[in-house]
Design an enzyme around this catalytic site. Structure first.
Site, short mmCIF file in Angstrom:
data_model
loop_
_atom_site.label_atom_id
_atom_site.label_comp_id
_atom_site.label_asym_id
_atom_site.label_seq_id
_atom_site.Cartn_x
_atom_site.Cartn_y
_atom_site.Cartn_z
CG ASP A 59 -2.09 0.95 1.07
OD1 ASP A 59 -1.87 2.12 0.67
OD2 ASP A 59 -3.24 0.56 1.34
CB SER A 110 -6.31 2.23 0.14
OG SER A 110 -5.03 2.80 0.29
CG ASP A 161 -7.35 -0.25 6.25
OD1 ASP A 161 -8.16 0.70 6.30
OD2 ASP A 161 -6.12 -0.08 6.07
CB THR A 163 -5.86 -2.93 0.78
OG1 THR A 163 -5.49 -1.55 0.81
CG2 THR A 163 -5.17 -3.62 -0.37
NE ARG A 174 -10.68 3.98 3.63
CZ ARG A 174 -9.42 4.05 3.23
NH1 ARG A 174 -9.10 4.71 2.11
NH2 ARG A 174 -8.46 3.47 3.92
CD GLU A 328 -3.10 -3.42 2.64
OE1 GLU A 328 -3.85 -3.91 3.51
OE2 GLU A 328 -3.14 -2.23 2.32
CG ASP A 333 -1.15 4.42 2.92
OD1 ASP A 333 -1.21 5.27 2.02
OD2 ASP A 333 -1.91 4.40 3.91
CE LYS A 334 -3.18 1.07 7.66
NZ LYS A 334 -4.32 1.83 7.15
CG HIS A 337 -0.94 8.62 5.17
ND1 HIS A 337 -1.41 9.59 4.31
CD2 HIS A 337 -1.50 7.45 4.77
CE1 HIS A 337 -2.21 9.03 3.42
NE2 HIS A 337 -2.29 7.73 3.67
CG ASP A 375 -2.86 1.10 -2.55
OD1 ASP A 375 -1.68 1.51 -2.45
OD2 ASP A 375 -3.67 1.17 -1.61
CG HIS A 376 -2.24 5.02 -3.33
ND1 HIS A 376 -1.29 5.52 -2.46
CD2 HIS A 376 -3.16 4.40 -2.55
CE1 HIS A 376 -1.64 5.24 -1.22
NE2 HIS A 376 -2.76 4.54 -1.24
CG HIS A 419 -2.88 8.38 -0.98
ND1 HIS A 419 -4.06 7.68 -1.08
CD2 HIS A 419 -2.35 8.05 0.22
CE1 HIS A 419 -4.23 6.95 0.01
NE2 HIS A 419 -3.22 7.17 0.82
MG MG Z 1 -4.34 -0.72 2.46
ZN ZN Z 2 -3.07 6.12 2.59
#
Ligand code: MG
Ligand code: ZN
Length: 455
Positions: A59, A110, A161, A163, A174, A328, A333-334, A337, A375-376, A419
């Site tokens: 992610d 996501s 979550d 994903t 979500r 995943e 990702d987290k 951030h 995913d991004h 993102h």
């Molecule tokens: Mg995710």
């Molecule tokens: Zn994110």
């Protein structure tokens, strides 16, 4: 500023790592010495059906995140396991505007991105398994299951979550993760005749192996029907799941029953800790293992290994066709951030260890299609060593013994970093892998996996 100097007296910093700095990683020599790769590329292109498909998602793992993890852990000329997949392309990740669906939203979240490859439909940010008009579309996991494949869903985040959710659930928002968390989609609750929360939909779809964090949402109480007042976790036992909550329980689980393993209340603990990026930068330093990590939690690599072997055994027991597994690495990702480079890199390296497990399995089972992608894109950028940017930076000492400065500058430091809308890498090995070559769209991945499984 001259490259390789920077604002520190590097001689002192470098003294302890001189050996690492001169030792050229072996992988670099192999790549450079292997002249003509035409035959190897030809051999990597295999058509036909796959018995199994394993999809690994980092992610927020854009090219920049892969590069910083490689530099840190293997050196600039080294290679991660995910770098060794023979076929590589890029794919676009944009989502759609909910208000004006003819218009792209250039930066996906996501939920929309996972819905893209899970269902083949572009959708709006926040949507799980529904198209831009809110209509549910079956996921790859569901299509595979209906066709007689065993299925698995593994993550380091809450299992509800975005994903992992997009492979099982269909919900307009979500955030609707548990039966008492339906505030943003009240009409979709079970007591209103809807499909219910993401946690409840996991039990309704019933994948064979479900592993991750997120016990909190499973402790929420069902609101509808004869089971009202019972927790989702209790209901899982009624649905036939063996339930485990730690690495020991995971190791002991056999293939007789489907397995639900939830190893943390929320996200699972981070692999590494280190300096947060700061406006004034940091002194060059190394990351450290997270000593606060709960030792009872399995690592992503362990969950992946167990999922592979349980799915393999359950396929044999049930004379199934094979399996579809999604894995995943969520906190790349987290921690991006959170402008936490060691957190982010530690999770990328942990994800790569899961990729290595899968590639070992694939070497013994070449009829397995393995795909590794993201995913991004995300915030982190490698900038000139010691540079200050408009955002925040931290400097790490890599496996090369060199300083690497990472900048986070897509949002004010007091806010969550953002993102990005860049295309990201997709790499593959096995039957149908050639369909990821060139530049494709995220939704094309749905078609590629569908074709590989013949569903
Ligand atoms: Mg995710
Ligand atoms: Zn994110």
């Amino acid at each position: 500023m001259t490259a390789g100097t920077g604002r520190w007296r590097l001689r002192g910093v470098m003294a302890g790592v001189a050996v690492a700095a001169v030792a050229l990683p072996a992988a670099a020599l192999a790549v450079n010495a292997d002249g003509d790769r035409t035959e190897a590329a030809r051999e990597a292109i295999v058509g036909g059906r796959a018995r199994n498909v394993i999809l690994l998602i980092g992610d927020g793992m854009g090219d920049s995140e892969i590069t910083s993890a490689r530099n840190y852990a293997r050196g600039a000329a080294g290679r991660l396991a995910l770098d060794t997949l023979p076929l590589t392309g890029s794919y676009t990740t944009y989502s759609l505007s909910r208000e004006a669906p003819h218009r792209p939203e250039y930066v996906t979240d996501s939920a929309a991105s996972a819905t893209g490859w899970s269902t083949g439909r572009k959708t709006y940010n926040g949507a799980i398994g529904v198209d831009v008009d809110g209509r549910p579309a079956p996921s790859l996991l569901q299509l595979a299951q209906r066709a007689g494949f065993r299925t698995g869903d593994v993550t380091t985040a809450d299992i509800t979550d975005a994903t992992p959710a997009a492979q099982v659930a269909h919900v307009s928002n979500r955030d609707c993760q548990g039966p008492q968390s339906m505030q943003t989609c009240p009409e979709e609750a079970k007591e209103k005749g809807g499909l219910g929360s993401i946690a409840e939909q996991f039990l309704d779809v019933r994948p064979d192996v479900v592993l991750g964090g997120g016990r909190g949402f499973f402790h929420e109480e069902l609101q509808a029907g004869a089971s009202a007042g019972r927790s989702v976790w209790d209901q899982a036992a009624k649905a036939g799941y063996r339930r485990v909550t730690d690495a020991t329980g995971l190791a002991q689980a056999g293939p007789e029953k489907p397995l639900l393993g939830l190893f943390a209340e929320k996200n699972m603990d981070l692999e590494w800790v280190g300096p947060l990026a700061a406006p004034q930068g940091t002194e060059p330093q190394r990351c450290a293992p997270n000593s606060d990590r709960d030792r009872s939690q399995p690592r992503l690599r362990d969950m992946t290994w167990k999922a592979l072997h349980l799915l393999d055994q359950r396929t044999a027991r049930t004379r199934g066709k094979g399996f579809f597994l999604q894995v995943e690495g969520a906190s790349i990702d987290k921690q991006n951030h959170a402008a936490n480079p060691c957190g982010q890199i530690g999770e990328t390296v942990g994800f790569d260890a899961a990729v290595a497990e899968v590639l070992r399995y694939q070497a013994k089972n070449p009829d397995t299609l393995v795909i590794v992608t993201a995913d991004h894109g995300h915030t982190s950028q490698i900038v000139e060593a010691g540079a200050r940017t408009m955002g925040a930076t931290a400097t790490l000492i890599t496996a090369d013994g060199a300083p690497m400065t990472i900048s986070y500058a897509t949002a004010p430091l007091s806010e969550s970093q953002l993102h990005t809308g860049t295309q990201v890498r997709i790499a593959a090995k096995g039957p149908q892998a050639a369909n990821i070559l060139g530049v494709t769209n995220q939704t094309d991945l749905f078609t590629t996996i569908r074709r590989a499984l013949g569903v």
